[in-house]
Design a protein around this motif. Structure first.
Motif, PDB file in Angstrom:
ATOM      1  N   THR A   1      -0.036  11.658   1.739  1.00 26.50           N
ATOM      2  CA  THR A   1      -0.726  12.604   2.604  1.00 26.50           C
ATOM      3  C   THR A   1      -0.379  14.012   2.140  1.00 26.50           C
ATOM      4  O   THR A   1       0.794  14.367   2.039  1.00 26.50           O
ATOM      5  CB  THR A   1      -0.291  12.422   4.066  1.00 26.50           C
ATOM      6  OG1 THR A   1      -0.346  11.028   4.367  1.00 26.50           O
ATOM      7  CG2 THR A   1      -1.178  13.189   5.014  1.00 26.50           C
TER       8      THR A   1
ATOM      9  N   LYS B   1      -3.357   0.131  -3.464  1.00 28.04           N
ATOM     10  CA  LYS B   1      -4.311  -0.360  -2.470  1.00 28.04           C
ATOM     11  C   LYS B   1      -4.118  -1.838  -2.177  1.00 28.04           C
ATOM     12  O   LYS B   1      -5.055  -2.616  -2.246  1.00 28.04           O
ATOM     13  CB  LYS B   1      -5.736  -0.102  -2.971  1.00 28.04           C
ATOM     14  CG  LYS B   1      -6.017   1.378  -3.159  1.00 28.04           C
ATOM     15  CD  LYS B   1      -7.342   1.606  -3.873  1.00 28.04           C
ATOM     16  CE  LYS B   1      -7.590   3.097  -4.022  1.00 28.04           C
ATOM     17  NZ  LYS B   1      -8.625   3.376  -5.033  1.00 28.04           N
TER      18      LYS B   1
ATOM     19  N   VAL C   1       0.166   5.316   0.651  1.00 35.08           N
ATOM     20  CA  VAL C   1      -0.772   6.398   0.928  1.00 35.08           C
ATOM     21  C   VAL C   1      -0.010   7.720   0.900  1.00 35.08           C
ATOM     22  O   VAL C   1       0.999   7.868   1.576  1.00 35.08           O
ATOM     23  CB  VAL C   1      -1.441   6.196   2.313  1.00 35.08           C
ATOM     24  CG1 VAL C   1      -2.413   7.328   2.597  1.00 35.08           C
ATOM     25  CG2 VAL C   1      -2.133   4.845   2.376  1.00 35.08           C
TER      26      VAL C   1
ATOM     27  N   GLU D   1      -4.783   7.116  -1.432  1.00 34.53           N
ATOM     28  CA  GLU D   1      -4.166   5.799  -1.496  1.00 34.53           C
ATOM     29  C   GLU D   1      -3.886   5.457  -2.960  1.00 34.53           C
ATOM     30  O   GLU D   1      -4.796   5.141  -3.725  1.00 34.53           O
ATOM     31  CB  GLU D   1      -5.089   4.748  -0.867  1.00 34.53           C
ATOM     32  CG  GLU D   1      -4.359   3.467  -0.560  1.00 34.53           C
ATOM     33  CD  GLU D   1      -5.207   2.521   0.298  1.00 34.53           C
ATOM     34  OE1 GLU D   1      -6.434   2.643   0.301  1.00 34.53           O
ATOM     35  OE2 GLU D   1      -4.604   1.645   0.967  1.00 34.53           O
TER      36      GLU D   1
ATOM     37  N   ARG E   1       0.849  -1.194   0.000  1.00 37.04           N
ATOM     38  CA  ARG E   1       0.000   0.000   0.000  1.00 37.04           C
ATOM     39  C   ARG E   1       0.880   1.238   0.000  1.00 37.04           C
ATOM     40  O   ARG E   1       1.955   1.236   0.594  1.00 37.04           O
ATOM     41  CB  ARG E   1      -0.896   0.050   1.248  1.00 37.04           C
ATOM     42  CG  ARG E   1      -1.970  -0.992   1.243  1.00 37.04           C
ATOM     43  CD  ARG E   1      -2.673  -1.105   2.588  1.00 37.04           C
ATOM     44  NE  ARG E   1      -3.429  -2.349   2.611  1.00 37.04           N
ATOM     45  CZ  ARG E   1      -4.655  -2.458   2.080  1.00 37.04           C
ATOM     46  NH1 ARG E   1      -5.261  -1.413   1.531  1.00 37.04           N
ATOM     47  NH2 ARG E   1      -5.277  -3.624   2.094  1.00 37.04           N
TER      48      ARG E   1
ATOM     49  N   GLN F   1      -5.798  12.486   2.330  1.00 39.34           N
ATOM     50  CA  GLN F   1      -5.019  11.291   2.111  1.00 39.34           C
ATOM     51  C   GLN F   1      -5.443  10.665   0.805  1.00 39.34           C
ATOM     52  O   GLN F   1      -6.606  10.706   0.418  1.00 39.34           O
ATOM     53  CB  GLN F   1      -5.257  10.308   3.261  1.00 39.34           C
ATOM     54  CG  GLN F   1      -4.654  10.816   4.562  1.00 39.34           C
ATOM     55  CD  GLN F   1      -4.186   9.675   5.432  1.00 39.34           C
ATOM     56  OE1 GLN F   1      -4.773   8.618   5.429  1.00 39.34           O
ATOM     57  NE2 GLN F   1      -3.118   9.903   6.178  1.00 39.34           N
TER      58      GLN F   1
END
Ligand SMILES: Nc1ncnc2c1ncn2[C@@H]1O[C@H](COP(=O)(O)OP(=O)(O)OP(=O)(O)O)[C@@H](O)[C@H]1O
Ligand SMILES: [Mg+2]
Lengths: 408, 226
Positions: free
Chosen positions: B15, B25, B13, B22, B11, B20
């Motif tokens: 920010t 995934k 992510v 992703e 994953r 946020q």
């Protein structure tokens, strides 16, 4: 990564922007050049001063008459005639730290030889005077005790006086007229050069003390001397000798309690101390100028390095993607900055030395370029590179490779 | 066959302020030594994000990545730099060569950071340039080379340190069709020599050169021809 490669990369980066690199270095170049030049001229100056001080003689104390108050009129220091030849004898006899002493009188006037004439300083002195001042005879003979005791009308010429009256001819044995009185020239003194005050010490004529007291100076008593020149036995005994003279003369002149002495002593180490102090002040000033110019130069370097890091963000990204570690990047930019400042330092040293030489040629002023000042300048320019190159280099090393690669 | 790359539930992510996003995934796949893989997918589907993680330029937010059996997640930045230097070769869309630097020195660059001596570097770089068909262009600067030639310099640079994998993010994106064909046949040749290649592309005919296609959509894998 080996250092040679780092150096090569840095050199290539500097060559890519030749003009910019040069302009960036200019601050350092000017700073270092002016420091080197000023240091050279400054140490040349202190060399001259120390030579001049040495030319007076070593371990010397001067005793000069103090001011006297007569009928409410105070004459300036040295204006009174309070010292006598007996004081000289007493000092020689009773001060254990004193090596030699001589009374002197001083006047000035015209000296005539044939159709030549020259205005000069006329000094009366004893044979000790020349020993104290470490002043040899170039030609002929010196003044003897018999000359002094008999008040013989003979004279010794300083080089300047001899040159002006006799040109290249030998003055010894000729008759000159001093204030219209005929004197036989017995010798010519060695060349002394300038005094620390800047007067020509060779522009002087010497006669035996008593001859001068009788014939050349107007005074109440023929026994009076203008000033005393005393040589202490050693440098360490200089202050001791000065104390001995002071207490002896206070006693002889009946100076007690609050009475102001009618003489004062001066020792040449005080003059030396003043000279040292001024040369210290000079180097402090130089240091300040140096650090300001180096800081200004360093800020210029930092500025350009920051621009360079931004411009080369993509290059940094490529290098990182390919395996450069943070330290490799840090070292690369540091090397570039240090190379800039050191190159600037070298050029500055060359320019400063060249400038000092030109100054020394044109003004006929000696300049000393010490190895010490060159190495200090070199090390400092390197240090400026390290100091001001660190922040930009750290910025480069801290870049994120992905962002750096994407940077347009 | 041994696994060169093994991704498990990766994953990523991003920010930005309080937002946020992703981008990956939970991606899992593995690639064996000697494979030629094309990664496909729409723009923004996470291909480059995944490639950056494969290339040890970025770290996953979670998940495990084994490169040549080594757990990359546990390594520090210096170790990652070493991994990039020794195990990976990069080919970028924009070539990313150093300007004003002769082609051969561009190729040598990974060896510089590997600490090789200049003679050995030059030997290997010349061999790599030979391999990509650029003999004779060693001293040309990137600006004196065509796009296809520049990309071949980049490939030589990726090859020179004998990496476990070559990662290419849209290597033909900036090239015309004939240069594209050249580059792809070069990749095919290299792959036949046993080099593992992972390549991102938008074009189906380019992807067709690869033996396996993985397709991304919105941070997930939606297709894998294996
Ligand atoms: N540093 C980042 N910060 C925030 N979001 C990011 C960042 N990098 C990528 N993204 C987002 O992640 C998603 C995937 O991006 P990525 O670059 O992997 O797409 P891609 O599949 O390579 O697309 P393309 O084919 O256009 O190159 C995008 O929506 C992008 O906006
Ligand atoms: Mg992409």
């Amino acid at each position: 990564m080996d250092f040679l490669q780092t150096l090569k990369i840095a050199l290539r980066a500097l060559r890519t922007n030749k003009m910019r690199s040069f302009l960036t270095m200019l601050g350092i170049i000017i700073g270092i050049a002016s420091v080197i030049a000023m240091m050279a001229v400054g140490s040349g100056a202190s060399y001259v001063i120390s030579q001049q001080i040495a030319s007076i003689g070593s371990n010397i104390i001067l005793v000069i008459p103090g001011s006297t108050t007569s009928g409410g009129l105070r004459t300036g220091s040295g204006g009174a005639q309070t010292l006598t030849s007996d004081d000289v004898k007493a000092i020689m006899a009773e001060c254990p730290s004193v090596d030699l002493a001589s009374g002197t009188v001083r006047s000035s006037g015209q000296v005539v030889y044939g159709n030549m004439n020259w205005s000069t300083v006329i000094m009366g002195g004893t044979p000790e005077l020349f020993e104290i001042r470490e002043w040899g005879i170039a030609n002929g003979r010196g003044i003897t005790q018999q000359d002094v005791d008999g008040a013989v009308k003979v004279c010794l010429l300083g080089q300047t006086v001899a040159d002006n009256l006799f040109g290249s001819a030998d003055p010894v044995g000729n008759i000159v007229r001093i204030k219209k009185i005929p004197f036989t020239v017995i010798g010519v003194l060695e060349r002394k050069g300038q005094s620390p005050q800047g007067t020509d010490q060779d522009d002087t004529l010497f006669v035996p003390l008593r001859t001068a007291q009788r014939n050349l100076v107007r005074s109440q008593h023929t026994n009076n001397v203008g000033a005393l020149i005393v040589k202490a036995k050693s440098k360490e005994l200089l202050t001791k000798a000065e104390e001995e003279i002071n207490s002896l003369l206070n006693q002889r002149h009946r100076i007690t309690g609050g009475k102001e002495p009618d003489f004062s002593t001066r020792n040449l180490s005080e003059i030396l101390a003043v000279a040292e102090q001024s040369s210290k002040a000079m180097s402090l000033l130089l240091g300040a100028v140096a650090s300001i110019s180096l800081i200004v130069g360093g800020i210029g370097i930092m500025n350009i390095m920051l621009v360079s890091v931004t411009e080369r963000t993509r290059e940094i990204g490529i290098r990182m993607a390919i395996g450069a570690k943070k330290n490799d990047i840090l070292l690369q930019f540091m090397t570039e900055a240090v190379l800039l400042t050191m190159l600037g330092g070298l050029i500055g040293i060359a320019l400063g030395a060249g400038g000092a030489m030109v100054v020394s040629r044109m003004l006929e002023w000696p300049t000393l370029i010490s190895f010490q000042s060159i190495s200090i300048a070199f090390v400092f320019s390197g240090a400026v590179g390290i100091f001001f190159g660190f922040y930009p280099a750290r910025k480069a090393a801290g870049l994120n490779p992905i962002d750096a690669l994407r940077y347009e | 066959m041994s696994k060169v790359i093994a991704l498990t539930d990766i994953r990523r992510v991003f920010t930005m302020g309080d937002q946020q996003f992703e981008a990956l995934k939970g991606v899992s796949y593995s690639i064996s030594a000697g494979e030629f893989v094309a990664i496909m997918g729409a723009s923004g589907s996470g291909k480059s994000t995944c490639m950056n993680i494969l290339g040890c330029l970025d770290r996953p937010t979670s998940g495990q990545y084994l490169l040549d059996g080594l757990d990359v997640g546990a390594m520090n930045t210096n170790q990652l730099a070493d991994i990039r230097n020794k195990k990976l070769g990069f080919v970028f869309q924009g070539f990313n060569l150093l300007a004003r630097t002769p082609a051969v020195e561009n190729v040598e660059l990974p060896l510089v950071y590997a600490g090789l001596h200049s003679r050995e570097r030059r030997e290997k770089a010349l061999a790599a340039m030979q391999q990509v068909g650029l003999a004779g262009k060693e001293n040309n600067h990137p600006s004196q080379l065509s796009g296809g030639q520049q990309q071949r310099v980049a490939i030589a640079r990726a090859l020179v340190n004998n990496p476990a994998v070559i990662l290419a993010d849209e290597p033909t994106g900036n090239l015309d069709s004939s240069s594209t064909a050249e580059i792809m046949s070069l990749f095919t040749t290299l792959n036949k020599q046993g080099i593992t290649i992972i390549m991102v592309t938008h074009e189906h005919d380019v992807a067709a050169y690869a033996g396996r296609q993985i397709t991304f959509r919105d941070g997930n894998i939606i297709g894998d021809t294996k």
